[in-house]
Design an enzyme around this catalytic site. Structure first.
Site, PDB file in Angstrom:
ATOM      1  N   CYS A 167       0.810  -1.230   0.000  1.00  0.00           N
ATOM      2  CA  CYS A 167       0.000   0.000   0.000  1.00  0.00           C
ATOM      3  C   CYS A 167       0.837   1.271   0.000  1.00  0.00           C
ATOM      4  CB  CYS A 167      -0.960  -0.014   1.192  1.00  0.00           C
ATOM      5  SG  CYS A 167      -1.942  -1.517   1.264  1.00  0.00           S
ATOM      6  N   HIS A 307      -2.991   7.450   6.807  1.00  0.00           N
ATOM      7  CA  HIS A 307      -3.244   6.168   6.144  1.00  0.00           C
ATOM      8  C   HIS A 307      -4.676   5.729   6.466  1.00  0.00           C
ATOM      9  CE1 HIS A 307      -2.212   2.533   4.090  1.00  0.00           C
ATOM     10  NE2 HIS A 307      -2.413   1.771   5.147  1.00  0.00           N
ATOM     11  N   GLU A 318      -1.360   4.430  14.111  1.00  0.00           N
ATOM     12  CA  GLU A 318      -0.975   5.661  13.417  1.00  0.00           C
ATOM     13  C   GLU A 318      -1.180   6.886  14.295  1.00  0.00           C
ATOM     14  OE1 GLU A 318      -1.516   7.853   9.092  1.00  0.00           O
ATOM     15  OE2 GLU A 318      -2.922   6.270   9.667  1.00  0.00           O
ATOM     16  N   LYS A 339      -9.713   7.917   2.753  1.00  0.00           N
ATOM     17  CA  LYS A 339     -10.169   6.548   2.481  1.00  0.00           C
ATOM     18  C   LYS A 339     -11.614   6.345   2.928  1.00  0.00           C
ATOM     19  CE  LYS A 339      -5.766   4.014   2.559  1.00  0.00           C
ATOM     20  NZ  LYS A 339      -4.807   5.078   2.933  1.00  0.00           N
ATOM     21  N   HIS A 344      -9.812   1.958  -0.012  1.00  0.00           N
ATOM     22  CA  HIS A 344      -8.362   1.762   0.005  1.00  0.00           C
ATOM     23  C   HIS A 344      -7.900   1.266  -1.359  1.00  0.00           C
ATOM     24  CE1 HIS A 344      -4.386   1.040   1.131  1.00  0.00           C
ATOM     25  NE2 HIS A 344      -4.534   0.195   2.138  1.00  0.00           N
ATOM     26  N   PHE A 405       1.390  -3.692   3.961  1.00  0.00           N
ATOM     27  CA  PHE A 405       1.658  -5.019   4.505  1.00  0.00           C
ATOM     28  C   PHE A 405       3.140  -5.338   4.335  1.00  0.00           C
ATOM     29  CE2 PHE A 405      -2.882  -6.851   3.706  1.00  0.00           C
ATOM     30  CZ  PHE A 405      -3.338  -6.162   4.817  1.00  0.00           C
TER      31      PHE A 405
END
Length: 419
Positions: A167, A307, A318, A339, A344, A405
């Protein structure tokens, strides 16, 4: 050896998103808090746990490519070429006199041609085992092919490759482009990313990981960053393209300068395949690295495009890192997760969120975090998550975070352009 680093600016933008056509449709959707989520139309979702996503609406490849050409392009490459075209045209990057040997393409994607892979394997599995594959199978599939197509279309012969960091992929592409131009290795670079994995395997795979929201009764509100009842992310698709250019080069050719790239940072969690570091260590490091690279202090940042995927653990990690990096200034900065509207976009997320951050510095408007219904007591109520509605404020500098990831973290900072 002392190296004089070049100044890098933004001269073009392009987008294909679930919110609307091009940059105008995307920005209008963001500031008006539009949800791009809806029931999936690309395949039969009857047996799937998650039946919705943020798909690009009304995208007909033959509006952009002739039929023969369209068949040679996976959907992620189609998105890439359409977004890149808008960016290249807005930057007037094909004008006479530009040295195309010094214009590059650095493009990000987390997964690439998944649609092509599924279609080819379906065909193979229906047969008798004889390997009959389309000769364009591999060229449509590989992740670097979008960068190749963009360079071939415009004759850009500078640095050309693909960045892959889940991502964080397209934020990595922006930072790589920044570094090449800073070092004088290129005059301009088309960077960004694209993704098109709203597929049987994409939805099924993320469902198996328990990563996706399963709020099938109300898809439009399923992406709920920072809400107490968030239950996973909503898969999106699309592309974002950004033209980065050396300042003096842009100035000489009379380009319209949209914003400046202040700096970027990279880090790794070194912790887990999919879960973020519980104390936000990687997120803390990447934001500190970006600030240091930009020569800015935490209090110089007005907006953080987080994010913010709407996952139970990721949102906490975060925000923990933001509070540690920014201290008391964390209560003065606007935070939002776009998002909540786009879903996403995986490898393309960083590109479209960078564009949102750039446009925030241009228009002095913070896009909202929508779909907030119940406060989560884990988050400090003094933080401004820009819930519900866009907010006006002067945005001199904006930070955009993307985490992937594997523990890949990338942050980039844009600031209002001043000659």
């Amino acid at each position: 050896m002392n190296l004089e680093l070049k100044r890098v600016v933004v001269t073009g933008l392009g987008a294909v998103t679930p919110l609307g056509k091009g940059i105008p449709g995307y920005w209008d959707g963001l500031v008006n808090g539009v949800s791009g989520a809806g029931f999936i139309k690309q395949f039969d979702v009857t047996k799937y746990k998650t039946k919705f996503a943020c798909e690009v609406k009304d995208f007909n490849p033959e509006d952009h490519f002739d039929r023969k050409e369209a068949r040679k392009l996976d959907r992620f490459s189609q998105f890439a070429l359409v977004a890149a075209e808008e960016a290249v045209l807005s930057a007037n990057l094909t004008q006479e006199g530009i040295n195309q040997d010094r214009v590059g393409v650095i493009w990000g994607s987390g997964i690439g041609g998944m649609i092509t892979f599924i279609e080819e394997m379906k065909g193979y599995c229906k047969g008798d085992g004889t390997p009959r594959f389309n000769p364009f199978f591999i060229p449509k599939l590989i992740l670097d092919i979008a960068a190749g197509h963009i360079s071939m279309k415009y004759g850009f012969r500078g640095p050309n490759f693909c960045t892959v960091s889940a991502c964080a992929s397209s934020t990595n592409s922006i930072i790589d482009a920044l570094m090449y131009i800073r070092l004088g290795k290129a005059d301009a670079i088309v960077c960004g990313g694209s993704e098109a994995v709203v597929t049987e395997a994409g939805i099924g795979g993320f469902n198996a990981m328990k990563a996706l929201s399963e709020r099938n009764d109300d898809p439009g509100t399923a992406s709920r960053p920072f809400d107490l009842n968030r239950d996973g992310f909503v898969l999106g698709e699309g592309a974002g393209a950004i033209i980065l250019e050396e300042y003096e080069h842009a100035k000489r050719r009379g380009a319209h300068i949209i914003a400046e790239v202040a700096g970027g940072g990279l880090s790794a969690d070194a912790y887990h395949l999919t879960a973020p570091h519980p104390e936000g260590l990687g997120a803390y490091n990447v934001m500190k690295n970006a600030l240091d690279d930009a020569g800015l202090k935490p209090e110089d940042i007005d907006y953080i495009n987080v994010h913010g995927t709407s996952t139970p653990l990721g949102d906490i990690s975060e925000i923990t890192a933001i509070q540690r990096v920014f201290g008391e200034h964390a209560y003065k900065v606007n935070i939002s997760s776009t998002k909540s509207m786009t879903g996403h976009l995986l490898g393309a997320a960083g590109a479209i969120e960078a564009i949102a951050s750039i446009l925030a510095t241009v228009h002095d408007i913070i896009p909202p975090t929508i779909n907030h219904f119940t406060d989560d007591p884990v988050f400090d109520p003094r933080l401004n998550f820009t819930f519900h509605n866009a907010q006006k404020r002067t945005v001199n500098a904006a930070l955009s975070n993307t985490f992937g990831f594997g523990g890949h973290n990338a942050s980039v900072i844009f600031k209002k352009f001043q000659d």
